[in-house]
Motif scaffolding. Structure first.
Motif, PDB file in Angstrom:
ATOM      1  N   UNK A 187      59.105  -6.372  15.064  1.00 51.64           N
ATOM      2  CA  UNK A 187      59.007  -7.461  16.047  1.00 51.64           C
ATOM      3  C   UNK A 187      57.558  -7.875  16.306  1.00 51.64           C
ATOM      4  N   UNK A 188      56.620  -6.974  15.974  1.00 57.99           N
ATOM      5  CA  UNK A 188      55.227  -7.184  16.376  1.00 57.99           C
ATOM      6  C   UNK A 188      54.645  -8.537  15.955  1.00 57.99           C
ATOM      7  N   UNK A 189      54.910  -8.998  14.709  1.00 60.88           N
ATOM      8  CA  UNK A 189      54.332 -10.286  14.304  1.00 60.88           C
ATOM      9  C   UNK A 189      54.695 -11.445  15.234  1.00 60.88           C
ATOM     10  N   UNK A 190      55.868 -11.393  15.831  1.00 59.69           N
ATOM     11  CA  UNK A 190      56.252 -12.455  16.789  1.00 59.69           C
ATOM     12  C   UNK A 190      55.268 -12.528  17.941  1.00 59.69           C
ATOM     13  N   UNK A 191      54.722 -11.368  18.296  1.00 54.55           N
ATOM     14  CA  UNK A 191      53.824 -11.308  19.457  1.00 54.55           C
ATOM     15  C   UNK A 191      52.362 -11.515  19.080  1.00 54.55           C
ATOM     16  N   UNK A 192      51.930 -11.026  17.881  1.00 61.67           N
ATOM     17  CA  UNK A 192      50.513 -11.211  17.557  1.00 61.67           C
ATOM     18  C   UNK A 192      50.240 -12.535  16.844  1.00 61.67           C
ATOM     19  N   UNK A 193      51.276 -13.161  16.306  1.00 56.27           N
ATOM     20  CA  UNK A 193      51.073 -14.464  15.677  1.00 56.27           C
ATOM     21  C   UNK A 193      50.673 -15.459  16.769  1.00 56.27           C
ATOM     22  N   UNK A 194      49.573 -16.148  16.561  1.00 52.17           N
ATOM     23  CA  UNK A 194      49.125 -17.102  17.573  1.00 52.17           C
ATOM     24  C   UNK A 194      48.347 -16.475  18.709  1.00 52.17           C
ATOM     25  N   UNK A 195      48.198 -15.150  18.700  1.00 52.92           N
ATOM     26  CA  UNK A 195      47.407 -14.504  19.750  1.00 52.92           C
ATOM     27  C   UNK A 195      45.923 -14.683  19.448  1.00 52.92           C
ATOM     28  N   UNK A 196      45.148 -14.994  20.492  1.00 54.24           N
ATOM     29  CA  UNK A 196      43.693 -15.123  20.327  1.00 54.24           C
ATOM     30  C   UNK A 196      42.983 -13.799  20.566  1.00 54.24           C
ATOM     31  N   UNK A 197      43.725 -12.847  21.150  1.00 58.27           N
ATOM     32  CA  UNK A 197      43.104 -11.562  21.489  1.00 58.27           C
ATOM     33  C   UNK A 197      44.116 -10.439  21.401  1.00 58.27           C
TER      34      UNK A 197
END
Ligand code: GTP
Ligand code: MG
Length: 170
Positions: free
Chosen positions: A71-81
């Motif tokens: 699931x992690x890519x859903x959360x880090x995709x588009x994250x600036x930090x």
């Protein structure tokens, strides 16, 4: 403060290193000895003021258990930090943190600001990862590095503030 900026930040790291505890300390000022393991992810927001700007973080506190890894890519995709957390009493969690750094360097936004947090710094007598090990790895990989304690509050606001300071404001 003259301007307000909003950034998406994701917390990553092995289960039980204290991701949720750090976020709850930062956002609500609370700490629980028996914090429940996160299921999926939790979303919270909090702001800090740095360099005369208000930085509002939209925080995704992910679940560290391996079964949630996909699931992690859903959360880090588009994250600036990102704040990648390990537990200074658990060397395996430090290795897992390095794996997260490599995954972000390959898959996340190229300009993502990453902080490495060695948490549970209050447990000095159980320490198994030296400060210098964390600091050296962070230095070699261009990461912000702090040892933190959600329990004592040590460096908790600081790690978010350092991330905020390094994010582009224009
Ligand atoms: P997952 O949600 O399963 O990925 O775990 P997590 O990384 O969110 O860990 P969590 O915040 O749930 O903390 C796990 C346990 O470690 C809890 O019992 C916390 O009370 C404890 N803990 C968290 N931070 C600290 C800390 O700074 N010092 C000490 N001594 N214990 C901590
Ligand atoms: Mg959690």
């Amino acid at each position: 403060p003259s301007q307000m900026f909003q950034f998406k930040l994701v917390l990553l790291g092995e289960a039980a290193v204290g991701k949720s505890s750090l976020v709850l300390r930062f956002v609500k000022g609370h700490y629980y000895e028996h914090q429940e393991s996160t299921i999926g992810a939790a979303f919270l927001t909090q702001s800090v003021t740095v360099d005369n700007a208000i930085v509002k973080f939209e925080i995704w506190d992910t679940a560290g258990q391996e079964r949630y890894h996909s699931l992690a890519p859903m959360y880090y995709r588009g994250a600036q930090a990102s704040i990648i957390v390990y537990d200074i009493t658990n060397p395996e969690s430090f290795e897992r943190a390095k794996t997260w750094v490599r995954e972000l360097q390959r898959q996340a936004s190229p300009n993502i600001v990453i902080a490495l947090a060695g948490n549970k710094a209050d447990l000095e007598n159980q320490r198994k990862v030296e400060y210098e090990e964390g600091a050296k790895y962070a230095d070699e990989n261009g990461l912000i590095f702090l040892e933190t304690s959600a329990k004592s509050s040590q460096n908790v606001t600081d790690v978010f503030s350092e991330v905020a300071r390094k994010l582009p404001k224009s």
